[in-house]
Enzyme design. Structure first.
Site, PDB file in Angstrom:
ATOM      1  N   TYR A  18       0.592  -1.244   0.408  1.00  0.00           N
ATOM      2  CA  TYR A  18      -0.175  -0.371  -0.148  1.00  0.00           C
ATOM      3  C   TYR A  18       0.659   1.558   0.307  1.00  0.00           C
ATOM      4  O   TYR A  18       1.129   2.183  -0.680  1.00  0.00           O
ATOM      5  CB  TYR A  18      -1.173  -0.308   1.262  1.00  0.00           C
ATOM      6  CG  TYR A  18      -1.682   1.161   1.372  1.00  0.00           C
ATOM      7  CD1 TYR A  18      -2.755   1.128   0.653  1.00  0.00           C
ATOM      8  CD2 TYR A  18      -1.344   2.523   1.795  1.00  0.00           C
ATOM      9  CE1 TYR A  18      -3.661   2.472   1.047  1.00  0.00           C
ATOM     10  CE2 TYR A  18      -2.408   3.336   2.395  1.00  0.00           C
ATOM     11  CZ  TYR A  18      -3.635   3.265   1.810  1.00  0.00           C
ATOM     12  OH  TYR A  18      -4.505   4.514   1.332  1.00  0.00           O
ATOM     13  N   HIS A  22       1.253   4.060  -2.611  1.00  0.00           N
ATOM     14  CA  HIS A  22       1.234   5.800  -2.512  1.00  0.00           C
ATOM     15  C   HIS A  22       2.829   6.608  -2.665  1.00  0.00           C
ATOM     16  O   HIS A  22       2.924   8.016  -2.131  1.00  0.00           O
ATOM     17  CB  HIS A  22       0.822   6.202  -1.612  1.00  0.00           C
ATOM     18  CG  HIS A  22      -0.951   5.790  -1.239  1.00  0.00           C
ATOM     19  ND1 HIS A  22      -1.806   4.863  -1.041  1.00  0.00           N
ATOM     20  CD2 HIS A  22      -1.872   6.870  -1.613  1.00  0.00           C
ATOM     21  CE1 HIS A  22      -2.339   4.525  -1.690  1.00  0.00           C
ATOM     22  NE2 HIS A  22      -3.109   6.095  -1.547  1.00  0.00           N
TER      23      HIS A  22
END
Length: 104
Positions: A18, A22
């Site tokens: 994750y 990002h």
């Protein structure tokens, strides 16, 4: 300008992936978010819990506009492999206190 907080939770074992996703969010996603009235979006992580701070003109209107946007739909589909769910069905968290708003 409104500031609001959101809470979501990652699927177990997806924390590092994750964060890699990002490291550089799709530039076209940022463009559609700005067009929807979102001026900034920050995310903090504690274990699997994510805390989002969103600055926007009108959150409900922004979410409605993004819901129909193909770029956002692709991003949401892509990110669903990491995110378990948004708490409170994606509704903003209740505001409790802000230091600068307190008078002596």
């Amino acid at each position: 300008m409104t500031r609001l907080a959101l809470h979501s939770r990652l699927l177990p074992g997806t924390e590092e992936a994750y964060e890699r996703e990002h490291a550089r969010v799709w530039p076209e996603l940022i463009t559609v978010m700005r067009a929807a009235g979102i001026s900034d979006w920050s995310i903090w992580r504690s274990g699997r819990d994510l805390f989002h701070l969103v600055e926007c003109d009108d959150y409900e209107a922004a979410v409605a506009q993004l819901r129909g946007d193909p770029t956002d739909q692709r991003w949401q589909q892509h990110m669903s492999q990491f995110v378990e769910a948004f708490a409170e069905d994606g509704r903003p968290l209740p505001h409790v206190w802000t230091m600068t708003q307190q008078t002596d």
